[in-house]
Motif scaffolding. Structure first.
Motif, PDB file in Angstrom:
ATOM      1  N   ASP A  94      23.716  76.118   0.593  1.00 40.73           N
ATOM      2  CA  ASP A  94      22.910  76.560   1.749  1.00 40.73           C
ATOM      3  C   ASP A  94      23.675  77.483   2.214  1.00 40.73           C
ATOM      4  N   ALA A  95      23.168  78.603   2.604  1.00 44.42           N
ATOM      5  CA  ALA A  95      23.825  79.976   3.359  1.00 44.42           C
ATOM      6  C   ALA A  95      23.434  79.663   5.008  1.00 44.42           C
ATOM      7  N   GLY A  96      24.368  80.275   5.610  1.00 50.90           N
ATOM      8  CA  GLY A  96      24.268  80.307   7.193  1.00 50.90           C
ATOM      9  C   GLY A  96      25.051  79.278   7.864  1.00 50.90           C
ATOM     10  N   LEU A  97      25.184  79.598   9.123  1.00 51.60           N
ATOM     11  CA  LEU A  97      26.113  78.868   9.759  1.00 51.60           C
ATOM     12  C   LEU A  97      25.597  77.401  10.109  1.00 51.60           C
ATOM     13  N   PHE A  98      24.361  77.181  10.264  1.00 52.74           N
ATOM     14  CA  PHE A  98      23.893  76.181  10.319  1.00 52.74           C
ATOM     15  C   PHE A  98      23.416  75.221   8.969  1.00 52.74           C
ATOM     16  N   ILE A 151      32.961  63.419   8.520  1.00 54.23           N
ATOM     17  CA  ILE A 151      32.607  64.150   9.820  1.00 54.23           C
ATOM     18  C   ILE A 151      31.000  64.153   9.774  1.00 54.23           C
ATOM     19  N   ALA A 152      30.476  64.106  10.834  1.00 55.09           N
ATOM     20  CA  ALA A 152      29.032  64.137  11.216  1.00 55.09           C
ATOM     21  C   ALA A 152      28.305  65.305  10.534  1.00 55.09           C
ATOM     22  N   GLY A 153      27.146  64.890  10.167  1.00 52.20           N
ATOM     23  CA  GLY A 153      26.359  66.113   9.608  1.00 52.20           C
ATOM     24  C   GLY A 153      26.725  66.482   8.082  1.00 52.20           C
ATOM     25  N   TYR A 154      26.048  67.626   7.673  1.00 50.54           N
ATOM     26  CA  TYR A 154      26.279  68.021   6.343  1.00 50.54           C
ATOM     27  C   TYR A 154      26.842  69.569   6.230  1.00 50.54           C
ATOM     28  N   GLY A 155      27.544  70.090   7.346  1.00 45.23           N
ATOM     29  CA  GLY A 155      27.870  71.254   7.155  1.00 45.23           C
ATOM     30  C   GLY A 155      29.101  71.471   6.560  1.00 45.23           C
ATOM     31  N   GLY A 156      29.194  72.388   5.571  1.00 48.48           N
ATOM     32  CA  GLY A 156      30.520  72.511   4.862  1.00 48.48           C
ATOM     33  C   GLY A 156      31.638  73.537   5.533  1.00 48.48           C
ATOM     34  N   PRO A 157      32.467  74.075   4.895  1.00 47.96           N
ATOM     35  CA  PRO A 157      33.384  75.237   5.601  1.00 47.96           C
ATOM     36  C   PRO A 157      32.560  76.227   5.964  1.00 47.96           C
ATOM     37  N   GLY A 158      32.939  76.585   7.363  1.00 46.95           N
ATOM     38  CA  GLY A 158      32.216  77.789   8.021  1.00 46.95           C
ATOM     39  C   GLY A 158      30.852  77.428   8.503  1.00 46.95           C
ATOM     40  N   GLN A 159      30.526  75.956   8.581  1.00 42.97           N
ATOM     41  CA  GLN A 159      29.121  75.627   8.897  1.00 42.97           C
ATOM     42  C   GLN A 159      29.209  74.521   9.989  1.00 42.97           C
ATOM     43  N   VAL A 160      28.160  74.331  10.618  1.00 44.20           N
ATOM     44  CA  VAL A 160      28.094  73.595  11.958  1.00 44.20           C
ATOM     45  C   VAL A 160      26.756  72.512  11.390  1.00 44.20           C
ATOM     46  N   GLY A 161      27.021  71.238  11.486  1.00 45.16           N
ATOM     47  CA  GLY A 161      25.991  70.206  11.136  1.00 45.16           C
ATOM     48  C   GLY A 161      25.722  69.490  12.323  1.00 45.16           C
ATOM     49  N   GLY A 208      22.172  59.292  20.713  1.00 42.47           N
ATOM     50  CA  GLY A 208      23.339  59.884  20.862  1.00 42.47           C
ATOM     51  C   GLY A 208      23.126  61.242  20.100  1.00 42.47           C
ATOM     52  N   VAL A 209      24.188  62.230  20.125  1.00 41.88           N
ATOM     53  CA  VAL A 209      24.015  63.545  19.476  1.00 41.88           C
ATOM     54  C   VAL A 209      25.594  63.625  18.755  1.00 41.88           C
ATOM     55  N   ALA A 210      25.708  64.148  17.823  1.00 41.94           N
ATOM     56  CA  ALA A 210      26.993  64.570  17.381  1.00 41.94           C
ATOM     57  C   ALA A 210      26.860  66.134  16.695  1.00 41.94           C
ATOM     58  N   ALA A 211      27.980  66.810  16.562  1.00 37.63           N
ATOM     59  CA  ALA A 211      28.176  68.052  15.706  1.00 37.63           C
ATOM     60  C   ALA A 211      29.245  68.099  14.951  1.00 37.63           C
ATOM     61  N   GLY A 212      29.064  68.430  13.776  1.00 35.62           N
ATOM     62  CA  GLY A 212      30.484  68.422  12.866  1.00 35.62           C
ATOM     63  C   GLY A 212      30.624  70.121  12.571  1.00 35.62           C
ATOM     64  N   ILE A 213      31.803  70.444  12.876  1.00 38.09           N
ATOM     65  CA  ILE A 213      32.356  71.960  12.869  1.00 38.09           C
ATOM     66  C   ILE A 213      33.193  72.050  11.533  1.00 38.09           C
ATOM     67  N   ASP A 214      32.740  73.022  10.722  1.00 41.96           N
ATOM     68  CA  ASP A 214      33.555  73.145   9.254  1.00 41.96           C
ATOM     69  C   ASP A 214      33.989  72.162   8.660  1.00 41.96           C
ATOM     70  N   ASN A 215      33.256  71.089   8.716  1.00 41.59           N
ATOM     71  CA  ASN A 215      33.699  69.851   8.025  1.00 41.59           C
ATOM     72  C   ASN A 215      35.078  69.578   8.454  1.00 41.59           C
ATOM     73  N   VAL A 274      18.518  54.543  13.092  1.00 43.29           N
ATOM     74  CA  VAL A 274      18.001  55.724  12.348  1.00 43.29           C
ATOM     75  C   VAL A 274      18.917  56.996  12.829  1.00 43.29           C
ATOM     76  N   THR A 275      19.396  57.732  11.637  1.00 41.26           N
ATOM     77  CA  THR A 275      20.041  58.677  12.121  1.00 41.26           C
ATOM     78  C   THR A 275      19.333  60.171  11.598  1.00 41.26           C
ATOM     79  N   ALA A 276      19.019  61.229  12.400  1.00 44.09           N
ATOM     80  CA  ALA A 276      18.538  62.269  11.684  1.00 44.09           C
ATOM     81  C   ALA A 276      19.677  63.257  11.536  1.00 44.09           C
ATOM     82  N   SER A 277      19.722  64.153  10.595  1.00 39.13           N
ATOM     83  CA  SER A 277      20.647  65.330  10.437  1.00 39.13           C
ATOM     84  C   SER A 277      19.662  66.381  10.409  1.00 39.13           C
ATOM     85  N   PHE A 278      20.427  67.513  10.834  1.00 41.08           N
ATOM     86  CA  PHE A 278      19.611  68.882  10.612  1.00 41.08           C
ATOM     87  C   PHE A 278      20.815  69.902  10.688  1.00 41.08           C
TER      88      PHE A 278
END
Length: 341
Positions: A44-48, A76-86, A105-112, A337-341
């Motif tokens: 997946d391309a892009g920051l997000f 790490i939370a979310g599905y963002g890989g290197p250079g991405q935010v999940g 709750g909310v969470a952000a994962g940065i750059d895995n 329930v946890t939603a990821s985007f």
């Protein structure tokens, strides 16, 4: 003292987005749909973007960190890989015969690599409120659960305890999915808890705010137990928290940090369904209410999680929390329930 009105409004808005009665609290670690990690990550391309395999962000723990329902993992939370935010958003619910708990709750994962989380918890004491009020007033024997006694005490029927939690986690090294080695993924984390019921915490002889720190090691075997994908996490928590901070931090005679072990394990029956269990030890701080109310037990659960895709994970667990506020056998259902985007 910190002003939490802005955080409350922010988390309140999340409530409107998530299903109001939805499944809840990531209790037993909806132990990631990790089996899909055997597949190559999509590009997946892009920051997000969401370039990591489904399930590799875990679900949401009771304190908001990615991992199991009771235990934070090194993932790490979310599905963002290197250079991405999940991002993830979660709604939680746990219920026993005497208590109800909800969390948003909310969470952000940065750059895995780095994770930041915000969580608000609401713990309803139900009809045990008057009993605890009686203990505080020194009239506990004449104030059984359900009675309205000890007028003027802090607690009353259906009193709720609320706390806000800010968490930070950093992956130090390793990758849980790399095969052919026992090297786990390793992360360190910190959580700051602020209990909004300062008057009650003062009566308990505890601090309303406090921090906890942990070291987590997570490993996944693609051909593990009986040939199934298997996950194991071991976490060590340095904490002074009473009931995960719901009854504050420390006590009148002991403010030391205690090092408590935590373990999660899960086996994937297929790429979307996982079963397993968790164990989390608790500090034994003596509160002003005396030993009966102060007593706590290790928290445990058994669970089944369903992770159909990268967008959502659902968990159903049976949680065994032992003594809570003098009430023994506080066992009940725990959903998430946890939603990821």
């Amino acid at each position: 003292m910190m002003n939490h009105k802005g955080l409350q409004r922010f988390l309140g808005a999340i409530r409107g987005v998530l299903l109001p009665g939805g499944v809840a609290i990531g209790c037993a670690a909806a132990l990631l749909g990790m089996p899909l990690s055997a597949q190559a990550a999509t590009k997946d391309a892009g920051l997000f973007g969401q370039s990591r395999p489904a399930g590799t962000g875990g679900i949401t723990s009771i304190s908001g960190a990615a991992g199991g329902g009771l235990v934070p993992w090194a993932l790490i939370a979310g599905y963002g890989g290197p250079g991405q935010v999940g991002f993830t958003a979660s709604y939680t619910h746990a219920s026993t015969a005497d208590f109800n708990a909800n969390g948003y709750g909310v969470a952000a994962g940065i750059d895995n690599r780095v994770e930041v989380s915000l969580t608000q918890q609401n713990f309803d004491l139900g009809n045990t409120g008057p009993y605890l009020a009686g203990v505080l007033a020194g009239t506990a024997p004449s104030c059984p659960p359900g009675s309205l006694c000890a007028p003027g005490a802090v607690l009353a029927d259906n009193t709720a305890i609320n706390q806000d939690i800010i968490g930070v986690k950093v992956r130090v090294f390793g990758n849980a999915l790399v095969q052919g080695t026992w090297m786990p993924q390793v992360a360190v984390g910190a959580e700051y808890h602020h209990n909004e019921d300062g008057a009650l915490m003062k009566d308990l002889g505890a601090s309303a705010s406090g921090g906890s720190y942990y070291l987590a090691l997570t490993k996944v075997w693609l051909k593990g137990l009986l040939g199934h994908v298997t996950l194991l996490d071991v976490t060590v928590d340095a904490t002074r928290a009473n009931y995960n901070g719901l009854f504050g931090f420390g006590g009148p005679t002991d403010n030391r940090y205690h090092y408590e072990p935590e373990v999660s394990a899960g086996v994937f029956l297929d790429p979307h369904v996982v079963v397993g269990g968790e164990y989390r030890a608790m500090p034994q701080n003596e509160l002003a209410l005396g030993p009966a109310v102060s007593q706590s037990n290790a928290w445990k659960d058994v669970f089944m999680a369903y992770i159909p895709n990268k967008n959502v994970s659902l968990t159903l667990a049976y949680a065994m929390l032992g003594h809570i506020a003098s009430i023994p056998n506080s066992n009940g259902l725990y959903t998430s329930v946890t939603a990821s985007f």
